[in-house]
Motif scaffolding. Structure first.
Motif, PDB file in Angstrom:
ATOM      1  N   ALA A   1       0.668  -1.218   0.282  1.00  0.00           N
ATOM      2  CA  ALA A   1      -0.421   0.159  -0.257  1.00  0.00           C
ATOM      3  C   ALA A   1       1.073   1.497   0.464  1.00  0.00           C
ATOM      4  N   VAL A   2       0.901   2.066  -0.941  1.00  0.00           N
ATOM      5  CA  VAL A   2       1.551   2.878  -1.147  1.00  0.00           C
ATOM      6  C   VAL A   2       0.583   4.494  -1.081  1.00  0.00           C
ATOM      7  N   ASP A   3       1.266   5.036   0.105  1.00  0.00           N
ATOM      8  CA  ASP A   3       0.167   7.121  -0.602  1.00  0.00           C
ATOM      9  C   ASP A   3       1.832   8.250  -1.025  1.00  0.00           C
ATOM     10  N   GLU A   4       1.483   9.099  -0.630  1.00  0.00           N
ATOM     11  CA  GLU A   4       2.810  10.000  -1.218  1.00  0.00           C
ATOM     12  C   GLU A   4       3.375   9.738   0.147  1.00  0.00           C
ATOM     13  N   TYR A   5       3.156   9.575   1.135  1.00  0.00           N
ATOM     14  CA  TYR A   5       4.076   9.624   2.262  1.00  0.00           C
ATOM     15  C   TYR A   5       4.875   8.207   2.274  1.00  0.00           C
ATOM     16  N   GLU A   6       4.370   7.080   2.213  1.00  0.00           N
ATOM     17  CA  GLU A   6       4.099   5.892   3.040  1.00  0.00           C
ATOM     18  C   GLU A   6       3.485   4.862   2.535  1.00  0.00           C
TER      19      GLU A   6
ATOM     20  N   ILE B   1      -0.714  -1.061  -4.887  1.00  0.00           N
ATOM     21  CA  ILE B   1      -1.817  -0.461  -4.660  1.00  0.00           C
ATOM     22  C   ILE B   1      -1.369   0.623  -3.979  1.00  0.00           C
ATOM     23  N   PRO B   2      -2.466   2.338  -4.981  1.00  0.00           N
ATOM     24  CA  PRO B   2      -2.533   2.971  -4.352  1.00  0.00           C
ATOM     25  C   PRO B   2      -3.091   3.098  -3.176  1.00  0.00           C
ATOM     26  N   CYS B   3      -2.931   3.448  -2.041  1.00  0.00           N
ATOM     27  CA  CYS B   3      -4.163   3.524  -0.734  1.00  0.00           C
ATOM     28  C   CYS B   3      -2.876   3.735   0.582  1.00  0.00           C
ATOM     29  N   ARG B   4      -3.803   4.333   1.511  1.00  0.00           N
ATOM     30  CA  ARG B   4      -2.687   5.233   1.991  1.00  0.00           C
ATOM     31  C   ARG B   4      -2.860   3.004   2.944  1.00  0.00           C
ATOM     32  N   PRO B   5      -1.264   3.127   3.770  1.00  0.00           N
ATOM     33  CA  PRO B   5      -1.596   1.935   4.224  1.00  0.00           C
ATOM     34  C   PRO B   5      -2.389   1.829   5.213  1.00  0.00           C
TER      35      PRO B   5
END
Length: 114
Positions: free
Chosen positions: A39-44, A81-85
């Motif tokens: 799970a990946v977003d721009e910060y984590e 996956i483009p989603c905050r962890p």
């Protein structure tokens, strides 16, 4: 939104990757019947190992659709996956809890006694 053929193709590619197991390339924590997602977003970024059975969850399939649209499935390794962890963790916990409730429902049968 992806159509059924695209989803089927996506699941098929994922299944092929899961069943073509390279002893050197599969981390020890990825047991048979499981696959890794990140799970990946721009910060984590956080890695999860999830059972193949999650592919029957509509919400999880929607996340995979987003992953296919954004990244494709032509890369090696974990599915990104483009989603905050924290959001993926919440979704997984919610679905697991719901699945436990459904699987624990007692089946009642009534017998008439005279």
């Amino acid at each position: 939104m992806l159509n059924k053929n695209t989803i089927s193709s996506m699941v098929e590619k994922l299944q092929k990757r899961l069943f073509v197991r390279n002893i050197e390339g599969v981390p020890e924590d990825v047991k048979e019947g499981h696959f890794a997602v990140i799970a990946v977003d721009e910060y984590e970024e956080r890695r999860f190992v999830v059972p193949v059975s999650y592919l029957k969850w509509d919400l999880f399939v929607k996340l995979l659709e987003r992953a296919a649209e954004e990244y494709g499935f032509e890369h090696e390794g974990a599915v990104v996956i483009p989603c905050r962890p924290s959001e993926l963790e919440r979704i997984l916990a919610q679905q697991e809890a719901q699945e436990k409730i459904v699987s624990c429902k007692p089946s009642c049968s009534f017998t008439k006694h005279y």
